[in-house]
Design a protein around this motif. Structure first.
Motif, short mmCIF file in Angstrom:
data_model
loop_
_atom_site.label_atom_id
_atom_site.label_comp_id
_atom_site.label_asym_id
_atom_site.label_seq_id
_atom_site.Cartn_x
_atom_site.Cartn_y
_atom_site.Cartn_z
N LEU A 133 23.38 18.23 -12.87
CA LEU A 133 22.70 17.01 -13.32
C LEU A 133 23.25 15.73 -12.71
O LEU A 133 22.50 14.76 -12.55
N CYS A 134 24.54 15.71 -12.40
CA CYS A 134 25.19 14.42 -12.16
C CYS A 134 25.12 13.94 -10.72
O CYS A 134 25.19 14.74 -9.78
N ASP A 135 25.01 12.63 -10.58
CA ASP A 135 25.11 11.99 -9.28
C ASP A 135 26.56 11.97 -8.81
O ASP A 135 26.83 12.08 -7.61
N ALA A 136 27.48 11.80 -9.73
CA ALA A 136 28.90 11.74 -9.39
C ALA A 136 29.71 12.11 -10.63
O ALA A 136 29.16 12.17 -11.74
N VAL A 137 31.01 12.34 -10.41
CA VAL A 137 31.88 12.73 -11.52
C VAL A 137 33.22 12.02 -11.40
O VAL A 137 33.61 11.56 -10.31
N ALA A 138 33.91 11.95 -12.53
CA ALA A 138 35.33 11.58 -12.56
C ALA A 138 36.06 12.69 -13.28
O ALA A 138 35.64 13.12 -14.35
N ILE A 139 37.15 13.17 -12.68
CA ILE A 139 37.96 14.22 -13.28
C ILE A 139 39.30 13.61 -13.67
O ILE A 139 39.96 12.97 -12.84
N ILE A 140 39.69 13.78 -14.94
CA ILE A 140 40.96 13.22 -15.38
C ILE A 140 41.87 14.33 -15.91
O ILE A 140 41.41 15.36 -16.39
N GLU A 141 43.15 14.08 -15.82
CA GLU A 141 44.18 15.00 -16.31
C GLU A 141 45.34 14.15 -16.82
O GLU A 141 45.82 13.26 -16.12
N GLY A 177 45.32 11.77 -18.85
CA GLY A 177 44.99 10.35 -18.92
C GLY A 177 44.88 9.63 -17.61
O GLY A 177 44.67 8.41 -17.58
N ARG A 178 44.99 10.36 -16.49
CA ARG A 178 44.91 9.73 -15.18
C ARG A 178 43.77 10.33 -14.37
O ARG A 178 43.47 11.51 -14.48
N LEU A 179 43.17 9.50 -13.53
CA LEU A 179 42.13 9.97 -12.64
C LEU A 179 42.75 10.83 -11.54
O LEU A 179 43.70 10.41 -10.87
N VAL A 180 42.20 12.04 -11.35
CA VAL A 180 42.70 12.90 -10.28
C VAL A 180 41.66 13.12 -9.18
O VAL A 180 42.01 13.54 -8.07
N ALA A 181 40.39 12.83 -9.46
CA ALA A 181 39.35 12.92 -8.43
C ALA A 181 38.11 12.22 -8.95
O ALA A 181 37.82 12.26 -10.15
N ASP A 182 37.36 11.60 -8.07
CA ASP A 182 36.06 11.06 -8.45
C ASP A 182 35.20 10.92 -7.21
O ASP A 182 35.67 10.93 -6.08
N GLY A 183 33.89 10.83 -7.44
CA GLY A 183 32.95 10.69 -6.35
C GLY A 183 31.79 11.65 -6.50
O GLY A 183 31.66 12.34 -7.52
N LYS A 184 30.92 11.69 -5.50
CA LYS A 184 29.82 12.63 -5.51
C LYS A 184 30.36 14.05 -5.42
O LYS A 184 31.31 14.32 -4.71
N VAL A 185 29.70 14.96 -6.17
CA VAL A 185 30.14 16.35 -6.14
C VAL A 185 30.06 16.89 -4.71
O VAL A 185 30.95 17.64 -4.27
N SER A 186 29.03 16.50 -3.98
CA SER A 186 28.88 16.98 -2.61
C SER A 186 30.05 16.53 -1.73
O SER A 186 30.54 17.28 -0.87
#
Length: 282
Positions: free
Chosen positions: A195-203, A205-214
């Motif tokens: 479904l998503c255009d993009a994501v943010a992955i946190i671990e 309490g900190r961001l570890v990855a973000d951007g378009k899934v592609s």
């Protein structure tokens, strides 16, 4: 655009958010992913003003968020936030009025959403009489009834059957096509990926990855190749930096007939595991 900029939040000795930073464009369906306890719900509650931050800022369209701005947001908590003994239609009108709609527009918006979400026949029922899936649809309707500019949804697909998931997904797409920013968390990573255009992955309490899934997939697959020899199981081989994939193919041909050799495109679940494990090992 929703901007989450350097958010920190502590609960005693526990750090729930540690400099969390990412942004959600208007018209985007944005997935917010992390393990239980990673800080997703804390961040969402700060955006909605339910919690305060110890540091950092949240901005909407470049401006600090105040009470008037938040009235234009829609929020769907993971826990039920409904009045169980109030009728469904009455409840939607009530929440629409709290957001400033007059009685007639509130009733019209409630009727439209109940029809759109497939529960118009339950408008006169008390919420407690509904299945968990239909309660989830009502919860979404409450978040949408005042036509918000930003939707913040915590586990919105929980308890929904496949048809309910399809209905909710299409409603969210309709909202993003109208320019609404949608931030939602989910542990159903296949749905997030679809479904998503993009994501943010946190671990932690900190961001570890973000951007378009592609884009995340392309980065992760740069050195990974799927290799299968006739009569053998498929394997994923990770090449060291600088090693030519053609050398890998030549070596494989020396062992037998190659029936598959292609870039490995990891699903979001694999990307999630990789970045979380890398964070834990750091």
């Amino acid at each position: 655009m929703l901007e989450i900029d350097g958010l920190t939040r502590h609960f005693g000795a526990t750090t729930a958010l540690d400099g969390l930073t990412f942004s959600v464009p208007e018209g985007a369906l944005f997935g917010f992913v992390g393990r239980n306890g990673a800080g997703k719900t804390t961040a969402m509650r700060i955006v909605l003003g339910v919690l305060s931050a110890d540091g950092g800022a949240v901005r909407w369209r470049g401006e600090a968020i105040d009470r008037r701005t938040r009235a234009r947001f829609g929020y769907m908590p993971e826990e039920r936030g409904l009045y169980p003994k109030m009728q469904v239609g009455e409840q939607l009108v009530h929440f629409a009025r709290l957001h400033g709609l007059q009685a007639a527009p509130a009733a019209k918006a409630a009727d439209h959403l109940l029809e759109r979400l497939g529960i118009s026949d339950r408008a006169g029922d008390k919420v407690e009489a509904l299945s968990l899936g239909n309660q989830q649809r009502v919860q979404l309707a409450v978040a949408l009834v005042h036509d918000p500019e930003l939707l913040v949804l915590d586990e919105p697909f929980s308890g929904l059957d496949p048809l309910g998931v399809d209905v909710l997904a299409e409603v969210l797409r309709e909202r993003t096509r109208a320019g609404v920013a949608v931030l939602f968390s989910s542990h159903q990573l296949e749905l997030v990926e679809r479904l998503c255009d993009a994501v943010a992955i946190i671990e932690q309490g900190r961001l570890v990855a973000d951007g378009k899934v592609s884009d995340l997939r392309a980065k992760a697959s740069r050195h990974r190749w799927e290799l299968q020899l006739e009569g053998e199981a498929l394997e994923v081989v990770e090449l060291p930096d600088g090693q030519d994939e053609q050398a890998l193919l030549d070596e494989a041909r020396g062992r037998g007939r190659v029936v598959r050799f292609a870039k490995h495109e990891p699903p979001l679940a694999e990307l999630f595991r990789d970045v979380v494990e890398a964070k834990a090992a750091a």
